[in-house]
Scaffold this active site. Structure first.
Site, PDB file in Angstrom:
ATOM      1  N   THR A  15      35.359  47.625  51.820  1.00 44.94           N
ATOM      2  CA  THR A  15      34.259  46.663  51.987  1.00 44.94           C
ATOM      3  C   THR A  15      34.071  45.902  50.676  1.00 44.94           C
ATOM      4  OG1 THR A  15      32.465  48.136  51.297  1.00 44.94           O
ATOM      5  CG2 THR A  15      33.126  48.235  53.627  1.00 44.94           C
ATOM      6  N   GLY A  16      33.526  44.688  50.789  1.00 45.39           N
ATOM      7  CA  GLY A  16      33.355  43.864  49.589  1.00 45.39           C
ATOM      8  C   GLY A  16      34.705  43.414  49.053  1.00 45.39           C
ATOM      9  N   SER A  18      36.099  40.490  49.367  1.00 46.50           N
ATOM     10  CA  SER A  18      36.252  39.042  49.136  1.00 46.50           C
ATOM     11  C   SER A  18      36.169  38.668  47.659  1.00 46.50           C
ATOM     12  CB  SER A  18      35.178  38.277  49.921  1.00 46.50           C
ATOM     13  OG  SER A  18      33.893  38.597  49.427  1.00 46.50           O
ATOM     14  N   SER A  19      35.850  39.627  46.794  1.00 49.96           N
ATOM     15  CA  SER A  19      35.605  39.276  45.392  1.00 49.96           C
ATOM     16  C   SER A  19      35.895  40.482  44.493  1.00 49.96           C
ATOM     17  CB  SER A  19      34.135  38.850  45.251  1.00 49.96           C
ATOM     18  OG  SER A  19      33.791  38.600  43.905  1.00 49.96           O
ATOM     19  N   GLY A  20      35.921  40.213  43.204  1.00 49.52           N
ATOM     20  CA  GLY A  20      35.893  41.236  42.157  1.00 49.52           C
ATOM     21  C   GLY A  20      36.751  42.463  42.374  1.00 49.52           C
ATOM     22  N   SER A 142      27.955  53.371  39.884  1.00 42.36           N
ATOM     23  CA  SER A 142      27.866  52.546  38.672  1.00 42.36           C
ATOM     24  C   SER A 142      27.494  53.471  37.527  1.00 42.36           C
ATOM     25  CB  SER A 142      26.777  51.491  38.875  1.00 42.36           C
ATOM     26  OG  SER A 142      26.368  50.931  37.654  1.00 42.36           O
ATOM     27  N   TYR A 155      18.326  48.349  41.129  1.00 41.38           N
ATOM     28  CA  TYR A 155      19.773  48.603  41.135  1.00 41.38           C
ATOM     29  C   TYR A 155      20.047  50.041  40.692  1.00 41.38           C
ATOM     30  CZ  TYR A 155      24.775  48.011  40.301  1.00 41.38           C
ATOM     31  OH  TYR A 155      26.147  48.146  40.324  1.00 41.38           O
TER      32      TYR A 155
HETATM   33  P1  NAP Z   1      31.253  41.103  43.234  1.00 37.71           P
HETATM   34  O1  NAP Z   1      32.408  40.392  42.640  1.00 37.71           O
HETATM   35  O2  NAP Z   1      29.910  40.447  43.190  1.00 37.71           O
HETATM   36  O3  NAP Z   1      31.610  41.489  44.750  1.00 37.71           O
HETATM   37  C1  NAP Z   1      30.672  42.002  45.631  1.00 37.71           C
HETATM   38  C2  NAP Z   1      31.301  42.084  47.018  1.00 37.71           C
HETATM   39  O4  NAP Z   1      30.353  42.633  47.948  1.00 37.71           O
HETATM   40  C3  NAP Z   1      31.710  40.714  47.551  1.00 37.71           C
HETATM   41  O5  NAP Z   1      32.981  40.840  48.152  1.00 37.71           O
HETATM   42  C4  NAP Z   1      30.665  40.410  48.620  1.00 37.71           C
HETATM   43  O6  NAP Z   1      31.269  39.601  49.613  1.00 37.71           O
HETATM   44  C5  NAP Z   1      30.373  41.825  49.132  1.00 37.71           C
HETATM   45  N1  NAP Z   1      29.083  41.938  49.803  1.00 37.71           N
HETATM   46  C6  NAP Z   1      27.847  41.687  49.308  1.00 37.71           C
HETATM   47  N2  NAP Z   1      26.906  41.907  50.236  1.00 37.71           N
HETATM   48  C7  NAP Z   1      27.567  42.312  51.367  1.00 37.71           C
HETATM   49  C8  NAP Z   1      27.152  42.706  52.663  1.00 37.71           C
HETATM   50  N3  NAP Z   1      25.852  42.717  53.007  1.00 37.71           N
HETATM   51  N4  NAP Z   1      28.100  43.079  53.565  1.00 37.71           N
HETATM   52  C9  NAP Z   1      29.417  43.065  53.231  1.00 37.71           C
HETATM   53  N5  NAP Z   1      29.859  42.710  52.006  1.00 37.71           N
HETATM   54  C10 NAP Z   1      28.951  42.345  51.084  1.00 37.71           C
HETATM   55  O7  NAP Z   1      31.034  42.528  42.502  1.00 37.71           O
HETATM   56  P2  NAP Z   1      32.058  43.657  42.000  1.00 37.71           P
HETATM   57  O8  NAP Z   1      31.922  43.734  40.539  1.00 37.71           O
HETATM   58  O9  NAP Z   1      33.385  43.483  42.592  1.00 37.71           O
HETATM   59  O10 NAP Z   1      31.326  44.931  42.608  1.00 37.71           O
HETATM   60  C11 NAP Z   1      31.983  45.905  43.417  1.00 37.71           C
HETATM   61  C12 NAP Z   1      31.159  47.187  43.349  1.00 37.71           C
HETATM   62  O11 NAP Z   1      31.170  47.710  42.010  1.00 37.71           O
HETATM   63  C13 NAP Z   1      29.680  47.013  43.713  1.00 37.71           C
HETATM   64  O12 NAP Z   1      29.238  48.120  44.453  1.00 37.71           O
HETATM   65  C14 NAP Z   1      28.992  46.957  42.355  1.00 37.71           C
HETATM   66  O13 NAP Z   1      27.638  47.313  42.413  1.00 37.71           O
HETATM   67  C15 NAP Z   1      29.843  47.978  41.585  1.00 37.71           C
HETATM   68  N6  NAP Z   1      29.784  47.833  40.137  1.00 37.71           N
HETATM   69  C16 NAP Z   1      30.055  46.634  39.557  1.00 37.71           C
HETATM   70  C17 NAP Z   1      29.954  46.535  38.169  1.00 37.71           C
HETATM   71  C18 NAP Z   1      30.217  45.230  37.462  1.00 37.71           C
HETATM   72  O14 NAP Z   1      29.771  45.077  36.299  1.00 37.71           O
HETATM   73  N7  NAP Z   1      30.955  44.295  38.058  1.00 37.71           N
HETATM   74  C19 NAP Z   1      29.607  47.660  37.373  1.00 37.71           C
HETATM   75  C20 NAP Z   1      29.342  48.858  38.032  1.00 37.71           C
HETATM   76  C21 NAP Z   1      29.443  48.948  39.408  1.00 37.71           C
HETATM   77  P3  NAP Z   1      30.549  38.582  50.637  1.00 37.71           P
HETATM   78  O15 NAP Z   1      29.543  37.792  49.862  1.00 37.71           O
HETATM   79  O16 NAP Z   1      31.707  37.791  51.130  1.00 37.71           O
HETATM   80  O17 NAP Z   1      29.949  39.461  51.700  1.00 37.71           O
END
Ligand code: NAP
Length: 295
Positions: A15-16, A18-20, A142, A155
């Site tokens: 899941t998720g 589409s990004s990151g 996280s 968060y």
């Molecule tokens: P990101 O680039 O903002 O990606 C977030 C993803 O979640 C996107 O693909 C978004 O796609 C999807 N998403 C959001 N709401 C959704 C929903 N209701 N249903 C389905 N998909 C949903 O962030 P990331 O850094 O890759 O984060 C991935 C995970 O790592 C997250 O759980 C984040 O909290 C965790 N994390 C990130 C960091 C950081 O600094 N980047 C640090 C610690 C933990 P759509 O908008 O297309 O739905």
């Protein structure tokens, strides 16, 4: 090449995607020959990724907070590939700023995505894993799953919930004798994805971090977990250090967090309040971010 063989025939739901981080993990798994089920709300983005990754990848538009959407994702995965071996609950959103300045609807929405979304995905994945007798569930927490950060209140709460939930599930599987079913939590440090730009922001400032990890580091941890599941894995030295500091010297850790928040609020440029991707998908956003991040 040895790795490639090991994932051929494995079906992995992300899941998720589409990004990151989700996108990075999908790309690495595709190189290893896995069947991939790419889920997110942004149809165009996940379809383009599926196209890039080849015939073993499918895209499923869905919202993790909706049970019916998760049921649809599950059915699509089974229809296409027959079984699921790994389910990664990676979709996650943030909202940053003084607690009382953040609208309650944004805080509630974040909990719906981060907590309810993880619970929804885990329910479908584990029922299936129990039926087939094996499987790995990976929930993305996280550093904020274990350490509290001011201005990241909701968060921190949601990611503490993800860790507590996943650890309890892991114990439950062992207690019930499911030794081939694993529940893993991943705790990344701030990572160089669009997450900070996509988070809701009510701090009045651009929120940025000087020291971010490369998303490939977190992706490697996730790939290693598929091969060798572990209950909790920290990504990077900083997560390990700050978790240790929290236990050994909590006041020092608190001062460091306060300094980080002060530096952000004093030095960074102003930014109008916005709710990021909480209520609209990445591709629906009217003002997409500058795109200076790598992933
Ligand atoms: P990101 O680039 O903002 O990606 C977030 C993803 O979640 C996107 O693909 C978004 O796609 C999807 N998403 C959001 N709401 C959704 C929903 N209701 N249903 C389905 N998909 C949903 O962030 P990331 O850094 O890759 O984060 C991935 C995970 O790592 C997250 O759980 C984040 O909290 C965790 N994390 C990130 C960091 C950081 O600094 N980047 C640090 C610690 C933990 P759509 O908008 O297309 O739905």
């Amino acid at each position: 090449m040895a790795q490639e063989k090991s994932r051929r025939g494995q079906t992995i739901v992300i899941t998720g995607a589409s990004s990151g981080l989700g996108k990075e993990v999908a790309r690495q798994l595709a190189m290893d020959g896995a069947n991939l089920v790419l889920a997110a709300r942004s149809t165009g983005l996940i379809e383009a990724l599926a196209c890039e990754l080849g015939p073993n990848a499918i895209a499923v538009t869905m919202d993790v907070s909706r049970e019916a959407d998760v049921a649809w994702l599950f059915e699509e995965a089974l229809t296409s590939f027959g079984k699921i071996d790994v389910w990664i609950n990676n979709a996650g959103v943030g909202v940053i700023g003084p607690f009382t300045s953040i609208p309650l609807e944004d805080l509630t929405r974040m909990v719906e995505v981060n907590v309810k979304g993880t619970v929804n995905g885990s329910h479908f994945a584990l029922r299936h894993f129990k039926e087939i007798g094996s499987g790995t569930l990976i929930n993305i927490g996280s550093v904020a799953s274990d350490v509290s950060f001011p201005y990241f209140t909701g968060y921190s709460a949601s990611k503490h919930a993800v860790l507590g939930f996943s650890s309890a599930l892991n114990e439950e599987m062992k207690l019930e004798g499911y030794h081939d079913i694993h529940v893993c939590s991943v705790l990344p440090w701030a990572t160089d994805t669009p997450w900070f730009e996509y988070a809701g922001n009510y701090s009045g400032k651009v929120v940025d971090m000087k020291s971010m990890n490369d998303p490939r580091q977190a992706a490697k941890v996730i790939l290693d977990l598929i091969d060798e599941p572990r209950e909790v894995v920290e990504v990077g030295k900083r997560t390990k250090t700050i978790r240790l500091l929290s236990r050994m010297a909590p006041k020092v850790r608190e001062k460091r967090s306060a300094r980080f928040v002060r530096i952000n609020l004093e030095k960074l440029p102003p930014k109008a309040a916005h709710s990021g991707i909480l209520h609209e998908s990445t591709e629906e956003r009217e003002n997409p971010p500058g795109g200076h991040r790598k992933a």
